[in-house]
Every structure is written in structure tokens, then in C-alpha cells.
Design a protein around this motif. Structure first.
Motif, PDB file in Angstrom:
ATOM      1  N   ARG A  10       0.839  -1.199   0.000  1.00  0.00           N
ATOM      2  CA  ARG A  10       0.000   0.000   0.000  1.00  0.00           C
ATOM      3  C   ARG A  10       0.877   1.254   0.000  1.00  0.00           C
ATOM      4  NH1 ARG A  10      -5.445   2.205   0.174  1.00  0.00           N
ATOM      5  NH2 ARG A  10      -5.075   4.381   0.711  1.00  0.00           N
ATOM      6  N   GLN A  11       1.945   1.220   0.770  1.00  0.00           N
ATOM      7  CA  GLN A  11       2.845   2.365   0.846  1.00  0.00           C
ATOM      8  C   GLN A  11       3.544   2.616  -0.487  1.00  0.00           C
ATOM      9  OE1 GLN A  11       6.107   1.835   3.579  1.00  0.00           O
ATOM     10  NE2 GLN A  11       6.671   3.996   3.562  1.00  0.00           N
ATOM     11  N   VAL A  12       3.971   1.546  -1.147  1.00  0.00           N
ATOM     12  CA  VAL A  12       4.646   1.699  -2.443  1.00  0.00           C
ATOM     13  C   VAL A  12       3.689   2.311  -3.465  1.00  0.00           C
ATOM     14  CG1 VAL A  12       5.671   0.464  -4.396  1.00  0.00           C
ATOM     15  CG2 VAL A  12       6.298  -0.164  -2.056  1.00  0.00           C
ATOM     16  N   LEU A  13       2.458   1.840  -3.502  1.00  0.00           N
ATOM     17  CA  LEU A  13       1.484   2.395  -4.442  1.00  0.00           C
ATOM     18  C   LEU A  13       1.179   3.840  -4.102  1.00  0.00           C
ATOM     19  CD1 LEU A  13      -0.465   2.071  -6.808  1.00  0.00           C
ATOM     20  CD2 LEU A  13      -2.164   1.187  -5.203  1.00  0.00           C
ATOM     21  N   ASP A  14       1.040   4.143  -2.829  1.00  0.00           N
ATOM     22  CA  ASP A  14       0.700   5.493  -2.391  1.00  0.00           C
ATOM     23  C   ASP A  14       1.811   6.479  -2.728  1.00  0.00           C
ATOM     24  OD1 ASP A  14      -0.932   7.423  -1.162  1.00  0.00           O
ATOM     25  OD2 ASP A  14       0.181   7.235   0.715  1.00  0.00           O
ATOM     26  N   GLU A  15       3.059   6.069  -2.560  1.00  0.00           N
ATOM     27  CA  GLU A  15       4.197   6.968  -2.768  1.00  0.00           C
ATOM     28  C   GLU A  15       4.646   7.045  -4.225  1.00  0.00           C
ATOM     29  OE1 GLU A  15       7.213   5.604  -0.124  1.00  0.00           O
ATOM     30  OE2 GLU A  15       6.191   6.320   1.691  1.00  0.00           O
ATOM     31  N   ASN A  16       4.184   6.121  -5.046  1.00  0.00           N
ATOM     32  CA  ASN A  16       4.644   6.076  -6.440  1.00  0.00           C
ATOM     33  C   ASN A  16       3.458   5.974  -7.419  1.00  0.00           C
ATOM     34  OD1 ASN A  16       7.803   5.565  -6.067  1.00  0.00           O
ATOM     35  ND2 ASN A  16       6.713   4.239  -4.623  1.00  0.00           N
ATOM     36  N   THR A  17       2.330   6.535  -7.014  1.00  0.00           N
ATOM     37  CA  THR A  17       1.113   6.364  -7.810  1.00  0.00           C
ATOM     38  C   THR A  17       1.283   6.876  -9.236  1.00  0.00           C
ATOM     39  OG1 THR A  17      -0.122   6.755  -5.764  1.00  0.00           O
ATOM     40  CG2 THR A  17      -1.377   6.686  -7.804  1.00  0.00           C
TER      41      THR A  17
END
Length: 266
Positions: free
Chosen positions: A32-39
Motif C-alpha cells: 500500500r505504501q509503495v502504491l501510495d508513494e509512487n502512484t
């Protein structure tokens, strides 16, 4: 999961359909963090999996999201894009249940040319799905706009697409978030159809110097159930009318103003 480099996770997200990418992000905090930070970076790859993505983004902007020209997107935008695409898919399911199987083509030669000698499929072909999806998104967007904004949008559209929008506006099912039987939604749809019809007549006369030529399910010899411009086998006749190629040997000088041969949107 913590041992997998972020760059690899980004690539994994980018190679998934939008729905699968969002599901993957719910499996653990790290994803979730990876998607949120690299959307935005991930979306550059995800977008190729979204049918008629350019028009999906225009609708998203009309719903209050970021501009369709913006490279920035949020997870909230992705969720809305997924929701919108599911509504379109449901509309296609209903159309393929109620309309597509009943299409009849009386000329065998047309079957040979467009469907490899086989009967017309009982479901929309890939190119027909593109036309349906594109015009569905466009009608949905127009229904969200005020009258002045709609008039401005009409002026940005090709004659070909206005025909498809008018046809889609008469779809016998709710469009977008419309509630079935909603009086307000019906009135808004009728208002839209009147505007598009009037603009079609005006634009056709302006471009071709001729009175508007209809191309609806009632104006062609095939049983099209109120639709015509969407079908693959109707495209030659549709193009002839839109480009005013009444003489097949003469190419319209204004074809670029009224027609767009595309591979990604059709």
C-alpha cells in the motif's frame, strides 16, 4: 516482502490491470505504501490496461478529479477510475444481453468481409467495445456538465464522434450514476439529445454545405435495434455519410475534420 526492492514492486504494479493492482495494494502495508508513494509512476504503466483511458480521465476530471492532462494521480483517483470502468462493463453486459445477439445482417458478403465468413458474433467485437466505451464515457461526462460547458465540449468533437454520442445518448439503460426511472436523469438525457441533434445538423451543414444525413438504426436497411454507428459492418456506410463520400471514387477533402482512423480508441 521487505526484501524486494521498491523498483521491482513498481514494475509488478505496472504490469497488472488496474483492478488487480488495487487488490494487491490491500494485501499488506508495504505494498500500500509503495502504491501510495509512487502512484503517478505506476499509473504511467497501468494506463495502457484501461480501455479508452483518455476519455476515462476526462470523465474523472468532470467528476471533480484532477485534470485529464495532469500526470499526477492519487489512489482515490484510481479507485474512481475502477468504479467507472465497472459501470461501463456492466452496461456492455446488458447491451450484449439485450441488443447484440439480435443484430441480423442480410448480406452474406458483409459477413465474409467483417467476420471471416462466420455469423455476426453474439457479443461486441473488440473494436465495437472501444466505440461503445468511448461514447459511453463521453455521454456520461456531458451529463455532468452545465449547458455552457457542454456547448464548449461539442466544439472540440469530430463529426464522427458526435454521431456516436447521439446514438449512445439514446441507450435504453441508465448511464453512469443515473438511477433507473429517475425523472431528473431522463430530463437531462432528453436535453442532451436535443442539443447534440441540433449541433449535428449545424456542423454537418457548415462542413459539407449539405443538409444533415441521419445514420441511425431506423435509417439503415439492417436490423440494428436503434444503433448503427457502433457496428463493424456498418463502418463503410457510416464513413461515407460522415465524410459525405456520396461518390465512392471521390475522397472527402475535409475527412480530417470529421473522421479519425484510430487503432487505440476504436
Amino acid at each position: 516482502m521487505h526484501t524486494i526492492p521498491t523498483e521491482i514492486i513498481i514494475k509488478i504494479f505496472g504490469n497488472l490491470p488496474l483492478s488487480d493492482a488495487l487488490h494487491l495494494a490491500t494485501t499488506c502495508r508495504r505494498l500500500r505504501q509503495v502504491l501510495d508513494e509512487n502512484t503517478a509512476t505506476i499509473y504511467k504503466h497501468l494506463r495502457r490496461h484501461i480501455l479508452c483511458e483518455r476519455h476515462a480521465r476526462v470523465l474523472l476530471a468532470d467528476q471533480g478529479g484532477l485534470s485529464s492532462d495532469s500526470s499526477s494521480v492519487t489512489i482515490r483517483d484510481l479507485l474512481q477510475l475502477r468504479r467507472n470502468s465497472r459501470i461501463v462493463e456492466k452496461a456492455i453486459e446488458v447491451f450484449d444481453r439485450d441488443i447484440t445477439p439480435h443484430i441480423r445482417i442480410p448480406l452474406t458478403s458483409i459477413d465474409d468481409e467483417f467476420y471471416g465468413g462466420k455469423p455476426r458474433p453474439l457479443y461486441l467485437t473488440p473494436t465495437e467495445r472501444h466505440r461503445f466505451t468511448r461514447s459511453y464515457y463521453q455521454v456520461w461526462s456531458l451529463l455532468l456538465l452545465d449547458r455552457l460547458s457542454r456547448q464548449q465540449r461539442y466544439r472540440s468533437l469530430l463529426l464522427k464522434h458526435l454521431y456516436l454520442i447521439y446514438e449512445m445518448g439514446d441507450l435504453d439503460q441508465p448511464i453512469g450514476d443515473d438511477e433507473p426511472g429517475s425523472l431528473f436523469a431522463d430530463e437531462k438525457r432528453c436535453e442532451l439529445l436535443r442539443e447534440v441533434d441540433a449541433y449535428l445538423h449545424y456542423l454537418y451543414k457548415k462542413i459539407h454545405g449539405q443538409e444533415y444525413i441521419d445514420f441511425s438504426g431506423q435509417s439503415v436497411s439492417m436490423c440494428t435495434r436503434g444503433h448503427a454507428a457502433i457496428w463493424d459492418h456498418c463502418q463503410p456506410d457510416f464513413k461515407m455519410i460522415v465524410c459525405y463520400q456520396m461518390r465512392r471514387s471521390r475522397k472527402s477533402e475535409k475527412e480530417e475534420e470529421v473522421w479519425e482512423d484510430t487503432t487505440d480508441e476504436e
